[in-house]
Design an enzyme around this catalytic site. Structure first.
Site, PDB file in Angstrom:
ATOM      1  N   ARG A  38      -2.223   4.576  -8.796  1.00 29.55           N
ATOM      2  CA  ARG A  38      -1.199   5.332  -8.055  1.00 29.55           C
ATOM      3  C   ARG A  38       0.129   5.379  -8.797  1.00 29.55           C
ATOM      4  O   ARG A  38       0.893   6.339  -8.643  1.00 29.55           O
ATOM      5  CB  ARG A  38      -1.027   4.718  -6.657  1.00 29.55           C
ATOM      6  CG  ARG A  38      -0.162   5.558  -5.708  1.00 29.55           C
ATOM      7  CD  ARG A  38      -0.212   5.020  -4.286  1.00 29.55           C
ATOM      8  NE  ARG A  38       0.457   5.876  -3.313  1.00 29.55           N
ATOM      9  CZ  ARG A  38       1.682   5.663  -2.836  1.00 29.55           C
ATOM     10  NH1 ARG A  38       2.363   4.613  -3.238  1.00 29.55           N
ATOM     11  NH2 ARG A  38       2.211   6.491  -1.952  1.00 29.55           N
ATOM     12  N   ILE A  64       4.774  11.671  -1.875  1.00 26.16           N
ATOM     13  CA  ILE A  64       3.395  11.225  -2.021  1.00 26.16           C
ATOM     14  C   ILE A  64       3.118  10.450  -0.730  1.00 26.16           C
ATOM     15  O   ILE A  64       3.905   9.588  -0.331  1.00 26.16           O
ATOM     16  CB  ILE A  64       3.194  10.367  -3.291  1.00 26.16           C
ATOM     17  CG1 ILE A  64       1.750   9.867  -3.420  1.00 26.16           C
ATOM     18  CG2 ILE A  64       4.167   9.211  -3.403  1.00 26.16           C
ATOM     19  CD1 ILE A  64       1.430   9.224  -4.796  1.00 26.16           C
ATOM     20  N   SER A  65       2.029  10.791  -0.044  1.00 24.03           N
ATOM     21  CA  SER A  65       1.758  10.188   1.264  1.00 24.03           C
ATOM     22  C   SER A  65       1.567   8.681   1.153  1.00 24.03           C
ATOM     23  O   SER A  65       1.185   8.159   0.105  1.00 24.03           O
ATOM     24  CB  SER A  65       0.490  10.790   1.875  1.00 24.03           C
ATOM     25  OG  SER A  65       0.644  12.168   2.092  1.00 24.03           O
ATOM     26  N   GLN A  66       1.820   8.003   2.266  1.00 26.62           N
ATOM     27  CA  GLN A  66       1.585   6.558   2.352  1.00 26.62           C
ATOM     28  C   GLN A  66       0.093   6.286   2.128  1.00 26.62           C
ATOM     29  O   GLN A  66      -0.759   6.983   2.696  1.00 26.62           O
ATOM     30  CB  GLN A  66       2.012   6.098   3.742  1.00 26.62           C
ATOM     31  CG  GLN A  66       1.826   4.626   3.979  1.00 26.62           C
ATOM     32  CD  GLN A  66       2.277   4.215   5.372  1.00 26.62           C
ATOM     33  OE1 GLN A  66       2.899   5.001   6.092  1.00 26.62           O
ATOM     34  NE2 GLN A  66       1.966   3.004   5.748  1.00 26.62           N
TER      35      GLN A  66
END
Ligand code: SAH
Length: 215
Positions: A38, A64-66
Site C-alpha cells: 500500500r 485512498i480508502s481506509q
C-alpha cells in the site's frame, strides 16, 4: 524500482492483524491486504501512514480508502474467480488491486483526469492490469457489461439506475448511499430481476460526482 523492505512488510502484517480484529473474515481478502504494498500507492512523503488503518489524501481532493473499508466492501461482494467487476472510482488503484488479487476481471472508471492517468501508468508496474476508463461512472460501461459485481467507492446520493441495469441477473452491487454520511448498501438483482437491498452500517466517503473533471 519499487522498494518493499522488512519495515514495510512488518507494518503490513500489523495492518493485517488489525483488519482481522475488526472482524473481516474472508481469508482471501486478508491475504490480498497482506500482499499489496500500500505504501507504493501513496506519495513517498507519506509512507509512514500507509499501514495505518485510515483513509489518506492522494491529490485532486481525493483519498485512498481506509483499508478496513476496502476489505469490508470487497467481502460484501463475495468475489469469485473470473467475476466481471465494474469499479466506479479508481482513485489510487488500491481497491482495484485487491479485486484483481481475488481473481476478478476488473473494469474501472475514474472521473479525475490526472488521477486516471497516474493510476493507469502505475498499476501495471505492479503487475495489476484492469481495463482503465476515464469518464463518468454514473453511466457505467454498457458495452462491456453486464457485470457480475459492481463496486462504487464514493458516496452516492441515490442508487444510479444505469448501473443497476448493467448488473447480471444474480449479480450484486455494493454502494455507500447518502450525502454527508453513507450507509453501506448491498443491492442484489435476483434471477427474476427483482431488486433486494441490505444495509451494513455507517461509513464516510468522498462524494460520487457527476461528469468528469480535468484538474
Ligand atoms: N478506490 C479508491 C477510492 C478513491 S476515492 C482507492 O482505493 O484509492 C473515490 C474516487 O471516486 C475518487 O478518485 C473520485 O475522483 C472518484 N469519483 C467520484 N465520482 C466519480 C464518478 N462519477 N465516476 C468515476 N469516478 C468518480
Amino acid at each position: 524500482m519499487h522498494y518493499d523492505g522488512y519495515k514495510e512488510q512488518g507494518l503490513r502484517q500489523q495492518l493485517v492483524e488489525e483488519i482481522k480484529s475488526k472482524k473481516i473474515n474472508d481469508t482471501r481478502v486478508i491475504d490480498a491486504i497482506g500482499k499489496i504494498p500500500r505504501h507504493l500507492f501513496m506519495d513517498s512523503a507519506f509512507v509512514n501512514f500507509a499501514y495505518v488503518d485510515k483513509a489518506f489524501p492522494i491529490g485532486s481532493g481525493q483519498t485512498i480508502s481506509q483499508p478496513y473499508t476496502v476489505a469490508f466492501q470487497t467481502e460484501l461482494l463475495e468475489i469469485q474467480r473470473g467475476d466481471k467487476v465494474l469499479e466506479i472510482g479508481t482513485g489510487s488503484g488500491y481497491q482495484t488491486a485487491v479485486l484483481l488479487e481475488l481473481g476478478a476481471k476488473v473494469f474501472t472508471i475514474e472521473r479525475q483526469r490526472e488521477l486516471f492517468l497516474k493510476t493507469q501508468r502505475f498499476l501495471p508496474t505492479l503487475g495489476y492490469n484492469p481495463q482503465f476508463f476515464y469518464g463518468d461512472g454514473y453511466l457505467g460501461k454498457p458495452t462491456y457489461g453486464p457485470f457480475d459485481k459492481i463496486l462504487i467507492t464514493a458516496g452516492a446520493p441515490h442508487i444510479p439506475e444505469k448501473l443497476v441495469q448493467q448488473l447480471k441477473p444474480g449479480g450484486m452491487m455494493v454502494i455507500p448511499l447518502g450525502d454527508k454520511l453513507q450507509i453501506m448498501t448491498r443491492i442484489k438483482k435476483t434471477l427474476n430481476m427483482e431488486i433486494e437491498t441490505e444495509a451494513f452500517g455507517d461509513f464516510s466517503f468522498v462524494p460520487l460526482l457527476k461528469g468528469t473533471a480535468n484538474d
